[in-house]
Design a protein around this motif. Structure first.
Motif, short mmCIF file in Angstrom:
data_model
loop_
_atom_site.label_atom_id
_atom_site.label_comp_id
_atom_site.label_asym_id
_atom_site.label_seq_id
_atom_site.Cartn_x
_atom_site.Cartn_y
_atom_site.Cartn_z
N ASP A 134 56.41 74.09 34.47
CA ASP A 134 54.99 74.41 34.44
C ASP A 134 54.46 74.21 33.02
O ASP A 134 54.72 75.02 32.13
CB ASP A 134 54.77 75.86 34.90
N THR A 152 51.63 74.63 31.88
CA THR A 152 50.60 75.60 31.47
C THR A 152 51.20 76.91 30.98
O THR A 152 50.48 77.74 30.42
CB THR A 152 49.63 75.91 32.63
N GLU A 153 52.50 77.09 31.15
CA GLU A 153 53.15 78.33 30.76
C GLU A 153 53.88 78.16 29.42
O GLU A 153 54.78 77.32 29.31
CB GLU A 153 54.15 78.79 31.83
N ASP A 169 56.22 79.80 27.92
CA ASP A 169 57.67 79.98 27.96
C ASP A 169 58.40 78.75 28.49
O ASP A 169 59.56 78.51 28.14
CB ASP A 169 58.03 81.20 28.80
N CYS A 170 57.71 77.99 29.34
CA CYS A 170 58.31 76.77 29.87
C CYS A 170 58.26 75.62 28.88
O CYS A 170 59.11 74.72 28.92
CB CYS A 170 57.59 76.36 31.17
N TYR A 228 46.82 77.60 26.62
CA TYR A 228 47.75 78.65 26.23
C TYR A 228 47.02 79.89 25.67
O TYR A 228 47.38 80.43 24.62
CB TYR A 228 48.78 78.12 25.23
#
Length: 365
Positions: free
Chosen positions: A184, A186-187, A189-190, A301
């Motif tokens: 993802d 948009t995340e 952490d990813c 973010y």
């Protein structure tokens, strides 16, 4: 070519004979106009004085170095030519082919009047020297703040993409399959674990096209005496960043974080700019185009998109350090040769209460 004011002159700016702004009208002297038209004129004036712009380029050590670029090479045409047209806040249409959606405007497009061909897309940042982070330092450590718009990153991606127009898959091959694990985009952490690899790809791209880097951003400086609004005797000069050198402003900050902490801890604005640029170039390598609005809007973010990133004078000083930064080459008594025909009377400066107080010591007598 105009050399100074005369009673019969109309308001104007040195060298800007043909443009999409009418400098006899007050609305052409507003802040947003003046911040791009005055630098274009200053660049032309440097050429008239047989002076070259300071050119900040990237070398094979991924560090910036200074050379010179004359205004003719920068503009793509002799600035004294009657064939030069200054198109301000206009689309550089050759880049439309790389974008899905509407191409944003750029501060200045130089054009050939006889053919209408777009010659050069130029981002412009008129910057004050010193900024508020360096004004209390000794003069040799003065620096300028640079605030960068998201659209500047779109043009940066297009500038680099154009070099790979005949072989976009080269970028895809550099990236390989390393980023297929991002589930993802948009995340944070990813994405964060992959940012060091994104930096490596951008660095590899830069090293592969060092000989093809091209002028990208014009940064004129105006120098004051410390915090005061009083111009220094030597107060004006022009720096030009290549597209590849400009990437160092945000990539080097991320590298400092990696060296200090061994990892990227969060997606700050400068880190987000790396993600934007990488994703634009990667999508181009796959599809020969990219959706800049989708990338910028989706990969925010939780940070506003009003600007891409900003760097203080303490940061830019390391890249711009030079004799021209310490003592700009154009003196304040030459400004009357750049602003012509009483044009200064059409300016509408912002009224800053703090500046008025600072420059009114008699209030506290």
């Amino acid at each position: 070519m105009f050399l100074g004011n005369t009673k019969n002159q109309k308001p104007g700016l040195f060298g800007l004979k043909n443009s999409n702004r009418d400098f006899t009208q007050k609305n052409a002297w507003g802040k947003n106009c003046f911040n791009s038209s005055f630098p274009a004129s200053l660049c032309s004036y440097l050429h008239h004085r047989n002076l070259e712009n300071i050119y900040i380029k990237l070398n094979s050590n991924l560090r910036v170095e200074h050379s010179n670029i004359d205004t003719t090479n920068f503009y793509g045409i002799d600035p004294q030519s009657d064939n030069l047209f200054y198109a301000f806040e206009t689309q550089f249409t050759p880049y439309q082919q790389y974008l899905i959606g509407t191409l944003p405007g750029v501060d200045l497009v130089t054009q050939a009047r006889d053919t209408g061909i777009c010659l050069q897309a130029i981002e412009i940042k008129l910057t004050a020297l010193p900024d508020n982070t360096t004004c209390d330092l000794s003069e040799e450590f003065y620096g300028c703040e640079i605030v960068v718009r998201p659209d500047t990153i779109v043009y940066l991606a297009c500038s680099i993409a154009e070099t790979f127009r005949q072989n976009p898959s080269y970028i895809k091959n550099l990236a390989g399959e390393n980023f297929s694990g991002i589930s993802d985009w948009t995340e944070p952490d990813c994405v964060i674990p992959y940012i060091p690899q994104m930096i490596n790809v951008i660095d590899s791209i830069a090293l592969s096209i060092l000989e093809n880097q091209k002028p990208f951003l014009m940064q004129p400086i105006w120098k004051t005496e410390g915090k005061s609004p009083k111009l220094s005797e030597n107060c004006l000069d022009v720096f030009v960043w290549s597209d590849l050198a400009f990437t160092r402003l945000f990539i080097d900050l991320a590298k400092l974080e990696l060296n200090a902490f061994g990892r990227i801890r969060s997606i700050a604005r400068h880190t987000r700019t790396i993600v934007w640029l990488f994703r634009m170039l990667y999508d181009f390598s796959v599809n020969s185009s990219f959706s800049h609005r989708r990338i910028i809007d989706a990969l925010s973010y939780n940070t506003k998109n009003d600007k891409a990133f900003a760097v203080s004078g303490r940061v830019t000083h390391a890249y711009m350090r030079s004799e021209a930064l310490r003592q700009p080459r154009i003196q304040k008594n030459e400004i009357k040769r750049i602003i012509l025909g009483g044009g200064q009377n059409l300016l509408s400066p912002e009224r800053r209460f703090d500046a008025i107080i600072y420059n009114s010591p008699d209030l506290f007598d």
